[in-house]
Design a protein around this motif. Structure first.
Motif, short mmCIF file in Angstrom:
data_model
loop_
_atom_site.label_atom_id
_atom_site.label_comp_id
_atom_site.label_asym_id
_atom_site.label_seq_id
_atom_site.Cartn_x
_atom_site.Cartn_y
_atom_site.Cartn_z
N LEU A 92 0.83 -1.21 0.00
CA LEU A 92 0.00 0.00 0.00
C LEU A 92 0.87 1.26 0.00
CD1 LEU A 92 -2.68 -1.06 2.65
CD2 LEU A 92 -2.59 -1.58 0.20
N PRO A 93 0.35 2.32 -0.61
CA PRO A 93 1.08 3.60 -0.52
C PRO A 93 1.22 4.01 0.95
CG PRO A 93 -0.72 3.73 -2.11
CD PRO A 93 -0.90 2.45 -1.37
N TYR A 94 2.39 4.51 1.32
CA TYR A 94 2.59 4.97 2.69
C TYR A 94 1.75 6.23 2.94
CZ TYR A 94 6.51 1.80 3.66
OH TYR A 94 7.29 0.69 3.89
N LYS A 95 1.20 6.34 4.14
CA LYS A 95 0.32 7.47 4.47
C LYS A 95 1.16 8.71 4.81
CE LYS A 95 -3.90 8.52 7.06
NZ LYS A 95 -4.74 8.52 5.87
N ASN A 96 0.81 9.82 4.19
CA ASN A 96 1.53 11.08 4.41
C ASN A 96 0.96 11.79 5.63
OD1 ASN A 96 2.83 13.53 4.29
ND2 ASN A 96 2.02 14.13 2.28
N LEU A 97 1.71 11.79 6.73
CA LEU A 97 1.29 12.46 7.96
C LEU A 97 2.10 13.73 8.21
CD1 LEU A 97 0.92 9.34 10.31
CD2 LEU A 97 -0.85 10.48 8.96
N THR A 98 2.80 14.20 7.15
CA THR A 98 3.64 15.40 7.32
C THR A 98 2.83 16.69 7.27
OG1 THR A 98 4.05 15.66 4.94
CG2 THR A 98 5.55 14.21 6.16
N GLY A 99 1.62 16.63 6.70
CA GLY A 99 0.85 17.84 6.49
C GLY A 99 1.29 18.62 5.27
N ASN A 100 2.24 18.09 4.51
CA ASN A 100 2.77 18.75 3.32
C ASN A 100 2.36 17.95 2.08
OD1 ASN A 100 4.18 20.01 1.31
ND2 ASN A 100 6.22 19.67 2.19
N PRO A 101 1.35 18.43 1.32
CA PRO A 101 0.89 17.67 0.14
C PRO A 101 1.96 17.53 -0.94
CG PRO A 101 -0.13 19.85 0.21
CD PRO A 101 0.59 19.67 1.51
N ASP A 102 2.99 18.40 -0.93
CA ASP A 102 4.07 18.30 -1.92
C ASP A 102 4.88 17.02 -1.75
OD1 ASP A 102 3.32 20.67 -3.06
OD2 ASP A 102 4.80 21.88 -1.97
N LEU A 103 4.68 16.33 -0.59
CA LEU A 103 5.40 15.08 -0.35
C LEU A 103 4.54 13.84 -0.59
CD1 LEU A 103 7.51 15.89 2.86
CD2 LEU A 103 8.34 15.53 0.53
N ASN A 104 3.35 14.03 -1.20
CA ASN A 104 2.48 12.88 -1.47
C ASN A 104 3.17 11.83 -2.34
OD1 ASN A 104 0.34 13.78 0.04
ND2 ASN A 104 -0.76 14.69 -1.68
N TRP A 105 4.03 12.29 -3.26
CA TRP A 105 4.71 11.36 -4.18
C TRP A 105 5.55 10.33 -3.44
CZ3 TRP A 105 9.98 11.08 -3.82
CH2 TRP A 105 10.63 12.14 -3.19
N LEU A 106 6.02 10.65 -2.25
CA LEU A 106 6.93 9.76 -1.53
C LEU A 106 6.24 8.46 -1.13
CD1 LEU A 106 9.64 9.24 -0.22
CD2 LEU A 106 8.90 10.58 1.77
N GLY A 107 4.97 8.57 -0.69
CA GLY A 107 4.25 7.36 -0.29
C GLY A 107 4.07 6.40 -1.45
N GLU A 108 3.74 6.94 -2.64
CA GLU A 108 3.60 6.10 -3.84
C GLU A 108 4.95 5.54 -4.27
OE1 GLU A 108 1.02 5.14 -5.45
OE2 GLU A 108 -0.63 6.51 -4.98
N GLY A 109 5.98 6.40 -4.14
CA GLY A 109 7.32 5.97 -4.56
C GLY A 109 7.82 4.78 -3.75
N LEU A 110 7.63 4.81 -2.44
CA LEU A 110 8.04 3.70 -1.59
C LEU A 110 7.28 2.42 -1.96
CD1 LEU A 110 8.28 5.56 1.82
CD2 LEU A 110 10.16 4.31 0.72
N ALA A 111 5.97 2.56 -2.19
CA ALA A 111 5.16 1.38 -2.53
C ALA A 111 5.62 0.77 -3.86
CB ALA A 111 3.68 1.77 -2.61
N GLN A 112 5.87 1.63 -4.84
CA GLN A 112 6.34 1.13 -6.14
C GLN A 112 7.67 0.41 -6.00
OE1 GLN A 112 6.65 4.56 -8.64
NE2 GLN A 112 4.50 5.09 -8.41
N TYR A 113 8.56 1.01 -5.25
CA TYR A 113 9.90 0.43 -5.10
C TYR A 113 9.82 -0.95 -4.45
CZ TYR A 113 14.71 -0.24 -3.59
OH TYR A 113 15.95 -0.76 -3.39
N LEU A 114 9.08 -1.04 -3.33
CA LEU A 114 8.99 -2.31 -2.60
C LEU A 114 8.32 -3.38 -3.46
CD1 LEU A 114 7.98 -1.06 0.97
CD2 LEU A 114 10.27 -1.58 0.10
#
Length: 645
Positions: A42-64
């Protein structure tokens, strides 16, 4: 150990040992079953409050998901399957840090394991990863990584190594080294790569190409970005750009000693060059792959490459070399004992022997293949074998046996739900009856095949069927029916830019000639000539020149007829075809005779006889008589003095 020590009696101690053993086996069995099944990443949940970092959750899921595909027997649930849960309102968001939601997603998708997590930022970035076993809802592993955002490029490797260790999946030292290395040192490149992956899933190939080109500029060594760019080119049909890019990809993989991925790249290059008919280049990469597999001592890979080389030689029509490689693969397969590739290889050998006209050898191999398919109860492959054996029987003129095999193949294919394969059998049954000149029965089966191919949109197959039906109408002198079919054939070929379209133009021209519609006949002969000259497909150019010359000769336009016959002579000389020149010389001689230029006519007819002498042509006596008649005409009138063209 304390529990064992506390058991005084042997039966009690034995019972406790058995209970512990069963418990451990149950846990190990669960681990084994889970690590060979399906996994939802699953995409990692973004709890940073910064929507500009939404890509990171998808990126981790894709990589794994990508790494698990390469290093385990687990099958990640694809993104579209996961998103159906949102579509049907089973979940609101795939990105979750709630174990209950993760378990629900796992159950709905049929996954045995779920990877989920979150990332938050309080000064530094903290990423938490969880691995859950779905049936029990137990979280097998939970761990965190903390630091600056640019640390993500190394963390994702640590995360996958920790997950594989928890799942008791052992890696070779080389695999561990590959996983420990960063894919890129550029965070901007990694961010763009993640976004490009998401765009590709949404079908935005043009944007993916632009992003990947930028990524490769930022980090020319980013192997995965080059791979993604290749995929984007494939999806956007920009095939001409792919081979050169593959060479870059190959060099990068070789540099990183990523042999498994390099083997996969060679497979793709071989497929591209084989499908495009560039067989020598395909063989070049086949031998590169063979050298790589020799280094890896990979028996399964050796079987595959022998079959690939055999297939390329088969398509190249170098049948003896193809047989040699298929037989090498067959020896290794027999040692391995895997029957499926053995059956496929026997089938390939049968195809080659059939193409060589060695029908006894072809039947022997087809029967071996059929025996394996019967043993495995593979009805689809059984039907294919019946069809191929039927074709060999047809070529041997053993019509009754051929029909029996075709009937058996058709009966299976009727139940298979694969109509195009049934149509292929009907087409062969049509060929069988056509070979015996049973035109009505042949036409029945061709029409059955045609209806299926039209419904399924099988344009290439339709081209062959239309041609068969049109030919039968011509043989029965049903010109209007033939014209309707050939026009359907022409429309199909024009839509598919078929290289044989010129032949259909010629055929339609012939029909209009027979109907004495000379204007339309000329139009189609000229279309045929234009098509051949534009495409460079000049194999039948001599026939088209003949048709145009014959047209003008019948219309008594001898100058134009002569123009095309002389064009044919030039064509024959270029192709060093003496028999082609023989026919052209004779026709030019006849034209000069009709024009009253007897000396020129004699010169061309004498050239005709010179060639006929070398080939022991049966028409030579008739042509010698014709020369005598021309000599008499020439003696009665002044000789022509114009030079030969």
């Amino acid at each position: 150990m304390k529990a064992l020590a506390g058991c005084k009696s042997k039966p009690a101690r034995l019972a406790l040992i058995i209970w512990i053993g069963i418990s451990c086996l149950g846990w190990v069995g669960t681990v084994y079953a889970a690590r060979t099944g399906k996994i939802a990443v699953l995409p990692y949940k973004n709890l940073t409050g910064n929507p500009d970092l939404n890509w990171l959750g998808e990126g981790l899921a894709q990589y794994l998901a990508n790494k698990l595909t390469h290093h385990t027997k687990l099958t990640p649930i694809d993104r579209f399957r996961l998103e159906t849960l949102i579509y049907y309102r089973i979940v609101d968001d795939l990105a979750t840090d709630d174990p209950r939601e993760a378990k629900l997603i796992g159950k709905q998708t049929g996954a045995q394991l779920v990877i989920y997590g979150n990332y938050r930022q309080q000064g530094e970035l903290k990423i938490t990863t969880n691995l859950m076993e779905v049936t029990s809802g137990k979280v097998w592993a939970s761990f965190s990584n903390s630091g600056a955002l640019n640390k993500i490029l190394g963390w994702q490797n640590q995360i996958i190594l920790s997950l594989l260790e928890k799942m008791q999946i052992r890696l070779t030292p080389q695999q561990q080294e590959n996983l420990s290395a960063k894919e890129t040192a550029s965070l901007p490149a990694y961010e763009r790569y993640t976004k490009a992956n998401l765009l590709l899933l949404d079908g935005e190939t043009e944007e993916v190409v632009l992003l990947c080109q930028k990524i490769v500029e930022l980090d020319p060594q980013y192997v995965q970005a080059v791979s993604l760019l290749i995929k984007a080119y494939e999806l956007s049909n920009q095939w001409e750009k792919i081979p050169r890019l593959y060479q870059k990809y190959e060099a990068l993989l070789d540099k990183h000693q990523n042999q498994e991925e390099l083997e996969s790249v060679y497979d793709k290059i071989i497929t591209i060059y084989t499908n495009s008919g560039q067989f020598d280049l395909a063989l070049k990469y086949c031998h590169k792959k063979l050298n790589l597999i020799n280094k890896m001592s990979n028996v399964a890979g050796m079987i595959t490459i022998y079959n690939q080389i055999g297939t390329v030689y088969q398509k190249k029509k170098e049948f003896d070399k193809a047989i040699s490689f298929f037989q090498k693969g067959l020896k290794l397969m027999e040692k391995q004992g895997d029957q499926t590739p053995i059956a496929s290889t026997y089938n390939n050998l049968g195809d080659i022997y059939s193409a060589k006209g060695l029908y006894a050898n072809a039947l022997k191999n087809y029967q071996k293949s059929l025996g394996i398919w019967r043993m495995r109860n593979d009805m689809n492959s059984i039907a294919i074998s019946y069809n191929k054996i039927g074709l060999v029987m047809l070529r041997q003129k053993n019509y009754d046996k051929a029909l029996n095999y075709f009937d058996q193949a058709a009966n299976i294919q009727k139940l298979s739900g694969q109509p195009t394969k049934l149509a292929a059998v009907y087409k062969n049954m049509g060929d069988l009856y056509l070979d015996q000149r049973y035109y009505n029965k042949a036409m029945d089966y061709y029409h059955k095949a045609m209806r299926i191919y039209e419904k399924e949109g099988e344009k290439t197959a339709l081209i062959h069927i239309y041609d068969k039906i049109g030919n039968i109408h011509l043989q029965r002198n049903q010109l209007n029916h033939a014209l309707v079919v050939y026009q359907k054939l022409m429309d199909t070929q024009e839509r598919n830019d078929d290289p044989e379209l010129y032949s259909t133009y010629n055929q339609i021209g012939d029909i209009y000639m027979s109907k004495k519609n000379y204007d339309l006949a000329l139009r189609y002969f000229e279309k045929s000539l234009e098509k051949q000259l534009i495409t460079g497909n000049k194999a039948a150019l001599g026939k088209t020149y003949d048709k145009l010359a014959d047209f003008y000769q019948k219309r008594e336009n001898y100058q134009q007829a002569l123009h095309y016959y002389l064009k044919k002579i030039e064509y024959c000389r270029t192709n060093k075809d003496r028999l082609c020149r023989l026919n052209a010389y004779f026709n030019v001689g006849k034209i000069y005779d009709k024009m009253g230029q007897y000396e020129k006519a004699l010169n061309y007819l004498r050239r005709t006889v010179q060639i006929e002498n070398k080939f022991n042509n049966l028409n030579i006596d008739e042509h010698l008589d014709y020369i005598k008649q021309l000599e008499q005409k020439l003696a009665a009138e002044p000789a022509g003095t114009s030079p030969l063209p």
